[in-house]
Write a protein that holds these residues in place. Sequence first.
Motif: not given
Length: 144
Positions: A50-67, A115-126
Motif C-alpha cells: 500500500h501507499v501510506m500518507r502521514l500529514p505534517p506532524g502526524g504519526h501512527a499509533e504504536p503497534h506491531l505485526h506479530a508474525d 509543513t510537508e506530508p510524508a509518503v511511503a510505499v509499505l509492504a508486508r508479508t501478511d
Amino acid sequence: MSSGSIEEPGDVRDCVLIPGGGRQFEGRQNVSYFEGISAQSAGSKALCLHVMRLPPGGHAEPHLHADHESAVYVISGTVEHRWGDGLRERMLVLPGDFLYIPAGVPHAPYNASDTEPAVAVLARTDPNEQESVVLLPDLSVPDR
C-alpha cells in the motif's frame, strides 16, 4: 502477448490491476492508506502493498505485526521511525531510503515535518490488510 493472465504448468491465475488513485482508508494505526495489493483487493496469498500518507506532524499509533515482516520505501518527506522497547530507538528515514521492520517489533512512524506530508510505499508479508496489526495502547509516541 497475454491478456492479463500468467499460465504455469497445471495452474492458471489472473493478474490483477489495481488502478492508481484507488480507495483511501484509515488503518487501525490512525494512518491514511491508498489501497494497493492485498488478499482483499487482488487475492494475494502472502503479500500486502500500500501507499501510506502521514500529514505534517502526524504519526501512527504504536503497534506491531506479530508474525509478519514489513518493508518501507519513503517517496517524499522525512519519517522519524520510532521502535523497540518503549519506542526509545529513533532513526530518520529519508526519500529513497528503504526500511526493514522485523516481525514482533513495536514501532510508530512520525512525520518529522510540520509543513510537508510524508509518503511511503509499505509492504508486508501478511496479505490481509489489517489482520496482523496489534495496537499497543500502553505505549505512547514520545515527544520530539
